[in-house]
Design a protein around this motif. Structure first.
Motif, short mmCIF file in Angstrom:
data_model
loop_
_atom_site.label_atom_id
_atom_site.label_comp_id
_atom_site.label_asym_id
_atom_site.label_seq_id
_atom_site.Cartn_x
_atom_site.Cartn_y
_atom_site.Cartn_z
N TYR A 32 -4.68 6.47 -0.33
CA TYR A 32 -3.95 5.21 -0.42
C TYR A 32 -4.39 4.42 -1.65
O TYR A 32 -5.56 4.43 -2.04
CB TYR A 32 -4.17 4.36 0.83
CG TYR A 32 -3.30 4.76 1.99
CD1 TYR A 32 -2.01 4.24 2.13
CD2 TYR A 32 -3.75 5.66 2.94
CE1 TYR A 32 -1.21 4.60 3.19
CE2 TYR A 32 -2.96 6.03 4.02
CZ TYR A 32 -1.68 5.49 4.14
OH TYR A 32 -0.89 5.87 5.19
N ARG A 33 -3.44 3.71 -2.24
CA ARG A 33 -3.71 2.76 -3.32
C ARG A 33 -2.91 1.50 -3.03
O ARG A 33 -1.86 1.53 -2.38
CB ARG A 33 -3.28 3.32 -4.68
CG ARG A 33 -4.11 4.50 -5.15
CD ARG A 33 -3.55 5.09 -6.43
NE ARG A 33 -3.65 4.16 -7.56
CZ ARG A 33 -4.74 4.01 -8.31
NH1 ARG A 33 -5.83 4.71 -8.04
NH2 ARG A 33 -4.75 3.19 -9.32
N TYR A 34 -3.43 0.39 -3.49
CA TYR A 34 -2.67 -0.86 -3.40
C TYR A 34 -1.95 -1.05 -4.73
O TYR A 34 -2.56 -0.89 -5.79
CB TYR A 34 -3.59 -2.05 -3.10
CG TYR A 34 -2.84 -3.19 -2.45
CD1 TYR A 34 -2.24 -3.02 -1.21
CD2 TYR A 34 -2.71 -4.42 -3.08
CE1 TYR A 34 -1.55 -4.05 -0.60
CE2 TYR A 34 -2.01 -5.46 -2.47
CZ TYR A 34 -1.43 -5.26 -1.24
OH TYR A 34 -0.73 -6.29 -0.65
N CYS B 146 -9.93 -0.69 2.32
CA CYS B 146 -8.75 -0.15 3.00
C CYS B 146 -8.08 0.99 2.25
O CYS B 146 -7.23 1.68 2.81
CB CYS B 146 -7.73 -1.27 3.22
SG CYS B 146 -8.38 -2.66 4.18
N MET B 147 -8.43 1.17 0.98
CA MET B 147 -7.77 2.19 0.17
C MET B 147 -8.58 3.50 0.19
O MET B 147 -9.38 3.76 -0.69
CB MET B 147 -7.58 1.70 -1.26
CG MET B 147 -6.74 0.43 -1.36
SD MET B 147 -5.08 0.62 -0.66
CE MET B 147 -5.11 -0.66 0.62
N SER C 190 -2.38 -1.10 -10.16
CA SER C 190 -2.72 -0.54 -8.86
C SER C 190 -4.24 -0.57 -8.73
O SER C 190 -4.96 -0.61 -9.74
CB SER C 190 -2.17 0.87 -8.69
OG SER C 190 -2.80 1.76 -9.58
N ASP D 239 -6.34 3.86 7.20
CA ASP D 239 -5.17 4.72 7.00
C ASP D 239 -4.35 4.86 8.28
O ASP D 239 -3.12 4.97 8.23
CB ASP D 239 -5.57 6.09 6.44
CG ASP D 239 -6.50 6.84 7.36
OD1 ASP D 239 -7.56 6.29 7.70
OD2 ASP D 239 -6.19 7.98 7.73
N PHE E 34 -7.68 -7.62 -0.19
CA PHE E 34 -6.47 -7.41 0.57
C PHE E 34 -6.23 -8.57 1.54
O PHE E 34 -5.15 -9.15 1.59
CB PHE E 34 -6.58 -6.07 1.31
CG PHE E 34 -5.47 -5.75 2.24
CD1 PHE E 34 -4.15 -5.75 1.79
CD2 PHE E 34 -5.72 -5.42 3.55
CE1 PHE E 34 -3.11 -5.43 2.65
CE2 PHE E 34 -4.69 -5.10 4.42
CZ PHE E 34 -3.39 -5.10 3.97
N PHE F 15 -2.33 1.64 8.50
CA PHE F 15 -1.21 1.65 7.56
C PHE F 15 -0.08 2.56 8.07
O PHE F 15 1.10 2.21 7.93
CB PHE F 15 -1.67 2.10 6.18
CG PHE F 15 -2.53 1.09 5.47
CD1 PHE F 15 -2.39 -0.26 5.73
CD2 PHE F 15 -3.49 1.49 4.54
CE1 PHE F 15 -3.19 -1.20 5.08
CE2 PHE F 15 -4.28 0.56 3.89
CZ PHE F 15 -4.13 -0.79 4.15
N TRP G 213 0.86 -1.18 0.00
CA TRP G 213 0.00 0.00 0.00
C TRP G 213 0.90 1.24 0.00
O TRP G 213 2.02 1.23 0.51
CB TRP G 213 -0.91 0.00 1.23
CG TRP G 213 -0.17 -0.06 2.53
CD1 TRP G 213 0.45 0.96 3.19
CD2 TRP G 213 0.04 -1.23 3.33
NE1 TRP G 213 1.04 0.53 4.35
CE2 TRP G 213 0.79 -0.83 4.46
CE3 TRP G 213 -0.35 -2.56 3.22
CZ2 TRP G 213 1.18 -1.72 5.46
CZ3 TRP G 213 0.04 -3.45 4.21
CH2 TRP G 213 0.79 -3.02 5.31
#
Length: 377
Positions: A84-86, A79-80, A64, A343, A181, A346, A50
């Motif tokens: 945020y990006r995966y 979660c993004m 992504s 976030d 994820f 993370f 991430w």
């Protein structure tokens, strides 16, 4: 000949360091030796991580995702959020990029040999391989003795082990901008087990069966886990285009105590793998930057490059909890992702959080197992 820099092993961390050294012109008028027995030409792993906003390696991304979900019993959390990006990078493209940059550099020599041992003597590091002996002013070492961390009572070894299939469906099946994820809705069987799905198109995805546990499974158990999951999500007709597997040590064993003025242990051998997650890419990116900052100085010393800090302590507790009670992983991660903004989690895992964030994450977890782990530690 005495080299200015020797890389003993040339994996992710070593490549990042050399790439950034070259970007900073620190390789000019220097002699550099790479000791690595493998060609590093195959797509042998997928690095996923991430990251908030743009990153140093976005030019190499395979894909992504704007959405990546944590799934548990009654829990579905994207979660993004908040920038945020995966992201995912295929290792073969990464290797090719680094090799293209170093080929033609007269000061860089590659020896396809295996390091047997090294020794620091005054102002020189002696490296012995299966073919020859070399001398260098500075050594970046990627190798460690796994026996040191196996059955270590003070620093238990948890392992992130997995098998992944790149699958292709006959008809569109996957949401290509939506990743899974962590999916904890599978049978845990007394362990910490989850599935991981990264769609690269509507018909192609990487599906990985992953465990955080002290013991490995048989190859058949991983494969049956993937097959059962694909049936569960409704994918019955597919082909397997490629596979990958790995085993990442999750331990706070203090590898970094072996760093010295002229020897820096890097990658897993230097404790660069995040013990609580097994993630290495982002840590290596940040720490390789720190290496290059040190190399810019006329005189540098790697002795205190990495030290025990409060995040190491947090990692130590989680590893101890999951080592002693491996079945608790699902409840721990489910509690975190259902009670705390992703976030914040993370930032906590990236070791960039405030004490307030850390307290919120810690208080979201089941208390008794961590109190027991605290007294054991």
């Amino acid at each position: 000949m005495r080299y200015d820099y020797i890389f003993s092993g040339f994996g992710l961390s070593g490549m990042m360091i050399l790439h950034k050294m070259m970007a900073a012109d620190l390789h000019l008028n220097k002699s550099i030796l790479i000791i690595e027995p493998e060609d590093k030409s195959e797509n042998d792993k997928t690095w996923s991580f991430w990251e908030k906003n743009q990153g140093n390696w976005d030019f190499l991304l395979s894909k992504s995702w704007d959405e990546a979900y944590f799934l548990g019993d009654g829990i579905k959390t994207n979660c993004m959020k908040n920038g945020y990006r995966y992201k995912s990078i295929a290792s073969d493209l990464f290797y090719k990029t680094i090799f293209k940059k170093i080929e033609g550099c007269k000061g860089i020599v590659w020896k396809k040999e295996k390091t047997l041992f090294f020794q620091e003597q005054n102002d020189t590091v002696i490296v012995k391989t299966n073919e020859a002996t070399y001398e260098g002013a500075t050594l970046f070492n990627s190798f460690y003795n796994r026996n040191e961390i196996i059955n270590n009572a003070k620093y238990p070894l948890l392992q992130q082990h997995f098998v992944g299939w790149f699958v292709k469906s006959k008809t569109p099946f996957f949401k290509e901008n939506t990743a899974t994820f962590m999916d904890f809705t599978i049978d845990q069987q007394g362990n910490t087990r989850f599935l991981y799905v990264l769609p690269f198109s509507s018909t192609e995805a990487l599906v990985e069966y992953t465990l955080f546990s002290p013991e490995l499974l048989t190859q058949t158990e991983y494969e049956e886990g993937i097959q059962d999951y694909l049936k569960k999500i409704g994918l019955h007709e597919y082909s397997i285009t490629a596979t990958e597997q790995g085993n990442i040590p999750m331990t706070v064993y203090p590898f970094w105590k072996k760093n010295s003025k002229r020897v820096l242990n890097i990658g897993t051998a230097g404790g660069w793998t995040k013990a609580s997650t097994g993630y290495t890419f982002r840590n290596s990116d940040k720490l390789s930057e720190k290496v290059v900052d040190l190399l810019r100085e006329k005189s540098f010393d790697f002795t205190n490059f990495k030290v025990f800090n409060r995040f190491t302590f947090y990692d130590k507790l989680l590893v101890r909890v999951l080592f002693d009670n491996n079945e608790l992983g699902k409840s721990i991660f489910s509690s975190m992702f259902s009670k705390v903004s992703p976030d914040k989690i993370f930032r906590f895992l990236d070791e960039e959080s405030s004490l307030q964030d850390e307290l919120q994450v810690i208080l979201s977890c089941p208390k008794l197992p961590f109190i027991k782990a605290l007294f054991k530690s």
